[in-house]
Motif scaffolding. Structure first.
Motif, short mmCIF file in Angstrom:
data_model
loop_
_atom_site.label_atom_id
_atom_site.label_comp_id
_atom_site.label_asym_id
_atom_site.label_seq_id
_atom_site.Cartn_x
_atom_site.Cartn_y
_atom_site.Cartn_z
N GLY A 106 0.78 -1.23 0.00
CA GLY A 106 0.00 0.00 0.00
C GLY A 106 0.82 1.28 0.00
N LYS A 107 2.15 1.15 0.14
CA LYS A 107 2.97 2.37 0.10
C LYS A 107 2.89 3.00 -1.28
CE LYS A 107 6.71 1.26 3.38
NZ LYS A 107 6.81 2.31 4.39
N SER A 108 2.87 4.33 -1.33
CA SER A 108 2.92 4.98 -2.63
C SER A 108 4.04 6.01 -2.61
CB SER A 108 1.57 5.62 -2.97
OG SER A 108 1.28 6.61 -2.02
N ASN A 109 4.49 6.37 -3.78
CA ASN A 109 5.66 7.25 -3.89
C ASN A 109 5.34 8.63 -3.31
OD1 ASN A 109 8.03 8.53 -4.65
ND2 ASN A 109 8.15 7.41 -6.59
N PRO A 110 6.07 9.04 -2.24
CA PRO A 110 5.81 10.35 -1.64
C PRO A 110 6.37 11.49 -2.50
CG PRO A 110 7.65 9.31 -0.52
CD PRO A 110 7.15 8.33 -1.54
#
Ligand code: HEC
Length: 135
Positions: free
Chosen positions: A41-45
């Motif tokens: 679920g991480k997305s590119n900050p």
């Protein structure tokens, strides 16, 4: 003439079996490992302009194996087993969390090492942004 036809038919049948087998063992059908909970679920900050910095990270750390466009054709990649595969093809099938996870933790059983500790999180996200620009 009859004999000739038979040979053509036999050859055609052989060709069909060969092609069918090839399609089954193709890389595309191999299921990808699920992203572990720590990464899922991480997305590119970072914004997409991070790809400019990512290009530099990639050139310095990844290109020797993965090739300039991530096609798996870097000079150091050729002797590896398995060889680096096509990153743009992979990127089309997975989310940013998958890419960030793989680059951070490496891929067991391959020459892909874990880059966390070598690169900062920011540099890994920059590399992810760069991979997204590859075709
Ligand atoms: C020593 C050669 C080598 C270097 C350097 C290297 N890789 Fe890899 N990489 C591989 C190999 C081999 C694999 C496993 C085969 C594959 O899946 O491409 C792999 C796998 C990957 C995968 C995952 C493929 C999958 O199926 O999950 C990604 C993403 C990736 N590399 C990105 C990078 C990035 C970004 C860098 C630089 C920070 C890098 N690699 C540096 C050899 C290398």
């Amino acid at each position: 003439m009859k004999k000739y036809l038979l040979i053509v038919l036999l050859f055609g049948a052989l060709l069909l079996t060969a092609c069918g087998g090839g399609a089954q063992s193709s890389d595309q059908t191999v299921a990808l490992d699920p992203v572990p909970a720590d990464y899922a679920g991480k997305s590119n900050p970072l914004g997409s302009d991070a790809s400019t910095a990512g290009a530099k990270v990639f050139q310095a750390n990844c290109e020797t194996c993965h090739g300039p466009q991530g096609h798996g054709d870097g000079p150091a990649g050729q002797a590896l087993d398995p060889k680096p595969k096509n990153l743009p093809d992979l990127a089309a099938q997975v989310g940013d969390d998958y890419l960030f996870w793989r680059i951070s933790e490496g891929k067991p059983g391959t020459s892909m090492v874990a880059w966390k500790g070598i690169l900062t999180e920011e540099q890994i996200w920059q590399a992810v942004a760069f991979i997204r620009t590859l075709k």
